[in-house]
Design an enzyme around this catalytic site. Structure first.
Site, PDB file in Angstrom:
ATOM      1  N   HIS A  63      -7.460  22.592  -2.808  1.00 51.52           N
ATOM      2  CA  HIS A  63      -6.876  23.641  -4.011  1.00 51.52           C
ATOM      3  C   HIS A  63      -7.851  24.321  -4.583  1.00 51.52           C
ATOM      4  CE1 HIS A  63      -7.112  19.786  -5.402  1.00 51.52           C
ATOM      5  NE2 HIS A  63      -6.630  20.498  -6.985  1.00 51.52           N
ATOM      6  N   ASP A  67     -12.765  20.338  -9.768  1.00 49.06           N
ATOM      7  CA  ASP A  67     -12.803  19.050  -9.095  1.00 49.06           C
ATOM      8  C   ASP A  67     -13.166  19.033  -7.910  1.00 49.06           C
ATOM      9  OD1 ASP A  67     -10.047  19.115 -10.085  1.00 49.06           O
ATOM     10  OD2 ASP A  67     -10.490  17.033  -9.347  1.00 49.06           O
ATOM     11  N   HIS A 141       2.121  20.908  -6.532  1.00 47.33           N
ATOM     12  CA  HIS A 141       0.751  21.035  -7.474  1.00 47.33           C
ATOM     13  C   HIS A 141       0.880  21.598  -8.118  1.00 47.33           C
ATOM     14  CE1 HIS A 141      -2.201  18.820  -9.094  1.00 47.33           C
ATOM     15  NE2 HIS A 141      -3.163  19.261  -8.280  1.00 47.33           N
ATOM     16  N   ASP A 212      -3.908  17.243  -4.290  1.00 51.23           N
ATOM     17  CA  ASP A 212      -3.474  16.835  -4.981  1.00 51.23           C
ATOM     18  C   ASP A 212      -2.014  17.645  -5.068  1.00 51.23           C
ATOM     19  OD1 ASP A 212      -5.780  16.043  -5.606  1.00 51.23           O
ATOM     20  OD2 ASP A 212      -5.569  17.157  -7.691  1.00 51.23           O
ATOM     21  N   HIS A 270      -8.892   9.550  -5.155  1.00 52.15           N
ATOM     22  CA  HIS A 270      -8.316  10.858  -6.708  1.00 52.15           C
ATOM     23  C   HIS A 270      -7.621   9.975  -7.853  1.00 52.15           C
ATOM     24  CE1 HIS A 270      -6.610  13.439  -8.557  1.00 52.15           C
ATOM     25  NE2 HIS A 270      -7.875  14.464  -8.704  1.00 52.15           N
TER      26      HIS A 270
END
EC number: 3.1.26.11
Length: 307
Positions: A63, A67, A141, A212, A270
Site C-alpha cells: 500500500h 513507511d 486497511h 497492514d 511491523h
C-alpha cells in the site's frame, strides 16, 4: 529461498527497527531477489546484508503509506548507479506509478534499465511464469492495501540415475534427453521412455506476505496451507480495540489467522515502537499461546524456507 527482513517497525523508524521492507531471496530458484515494500532507508539496510540491488527483479508494494514506499526512489536510482541493467518490475496499488514517476522526474533521476510499473486494480494473479505464481487480495486497511500469496510451482522429480546405471545406460547426452521426457532409442535397440526414469515431483512452497490489515477473511484465504505466513503484529492483545481503530492487527490475531489457515509457520513483523527492548517478546508469547510455530522478525534477520 530465504527471507531477509530489512525493516520490521511500524509507522516511523525507531532506534531498533527501520520501517517496512522484506527481501525474498530466490537465488537458487531464479538467481534473483524479490522485495516486498520499500520504506525509508531500505537501501541503507541492504548494505548490511547479502542482498544485491542489481539482482532485485520485482518489487511488490502492499500500500502507499509512506513507511512502505518512501525508500523506492532512492533504491531505484542507486540500482542504476551501481550498474543494474536488467528489467525491474514494480507492482502496487493505483498511484504507485505517479509516485515513482514524479519522484524520479523532480529529482532528475535517470534509470538505465527497463522499469515497468504495474498498478493493481483488481484481485487475482498479478504475475505468473513457469516457476512462480503471485496472487493478491485486498486487505482491511485505511487505504487500499494488498496481501500477496507466492506459489512456487511443483518441481520436476530427479532423474533416477541408479536405475539407468543398473540397466547399463552410461551417463551422457541420453540422460538429459530422458530428463526432458523424451523417448530415446539406445544403440542396442532398447527404447526408454523418459517418464519412467523421473522420480516424484517436489511440491512447491507457498509464501504469504500481508500488508497492514485488520483481522479479516482475506488474510486467511491468502494464507491457506502456506509454508510461511508473514503477518503484521502492530499491537499486543490488550490493545485489540486500538488495533481495530487504526486498521491493524494484534499478535494474537495474527496467530489466529495462521491457525485457521493451517499455515506451517508464522513470522510476525511491523512491530510498534512502543515495544522497546525485550517488551516485544510479550507479543511473541501471546502468539505462541495460539500458534506455537511463531517467530518474530528483527531487522536484518534471515529465515530460510526449507522444502
Amino acid at each position: 529461498m530465504e527471507f531477509v527482513f530489512l525493516g520490521t517497525g511500524a509507522g516511523v523508524p525507531s532506534k531498533g527497527r527501520n520501517v517496512s521492507a522484506i527481501a525474498l531471496q530466490l537465488l537458487e530458484e531464479r538467481g534473483q531477489t524479490w522485495l516486498f515494500d520499500c520504506g525509508e532507508a531500505t537501501q541503507h539496510q541492504i548494505l548490511h546484508t547479502s542482498v544485491r540491488p542489481r539482482r532485485i527483479e520485482k518489487i511488490f508494494i502492499t500500500h502507499l503509506h509512506g513507511d512502505h514506499i518512501f525508500g523506492l526512489p532512492g533504491l531505484l536510482g542507486s540500482r542504476s548507479f551501481q550498474g543494474g541493467t536488467t528489467k525491474l518490475t514494480v507492482y502496487g496499488p493505483k498511484g504507485i506509478k505517479q509516485f515513482i514517476e514524479v519522484a524520479l522526474l523532480v529529482s532528475t533521476t535517470h534509470v538505465k534499465y527497463p522499469l515497468e510499473i504495474v498498478e493493481i486494480t483488481e484481485e487475482g494473479i498479478v504475475f505468473e511464469d513457469n516457476e512462480f505464481c503471485v496472487e493478491t487480495k485486498r486487505l482491511s486497511h485505511g487505504i487500499e492495501c494488498f496481501g500477496y500469496r507466492i506459489v512456487e510451482k511443483d518441481i520436476q522429480g530427479a532423474l533416477l540415475v541408479d536405475k539407468l546405471l543398473g540397466m547399463g545406460v552410461k551417463p551422457g547426452p541420453v540422460f538429459k534427453r530422458l530428463k526432458d521426457g523424451e523417448v530415446v532409442e539406445l544403440e542396442n535397440g532398447t527404447v526408454l521412455d523418459g517418464k519412467d526414469f523421473i522420480g516424484p515431483p517436489q511440491k512447491g512452497r507457498v509464501i504469504t506476505i500481508l500488508g497492514d490489515t485488520r483481522y479479516c477473511e482475506a488474510s486467511r484465504e491468502l494464507a491457506q496451507d502456506a509454508d510461511v505466513l508473514v503477518h503484521e503484529a502492530t499491537f499486543a492483545a490488550e490493545d485489540e480495540q486500538q488495533a481495530y481503530d487504526y486498521f491493524h492487527s494484534t499478535s494474537k490475531q495474527a496467530a489466529s489467522i495462521a491457525l485457521q489457515a493451517n499455515a506451517k509457520r508464522l513470522i510476525l513483523t511491523h512491530i510498534s515502537s512502543r515495544y522497546q527492548g525485550d517488551t516485544y517478546k510479550e507479543l511473541l508469547k501471546e502468539a505462541r499461546e495460539l500458534f506455537s510455530n511463531t517467530e518474530i522478525a528483527t531487522d536484518l534477520k534471515s529465515f530460510p524456507v526449507e522444502r
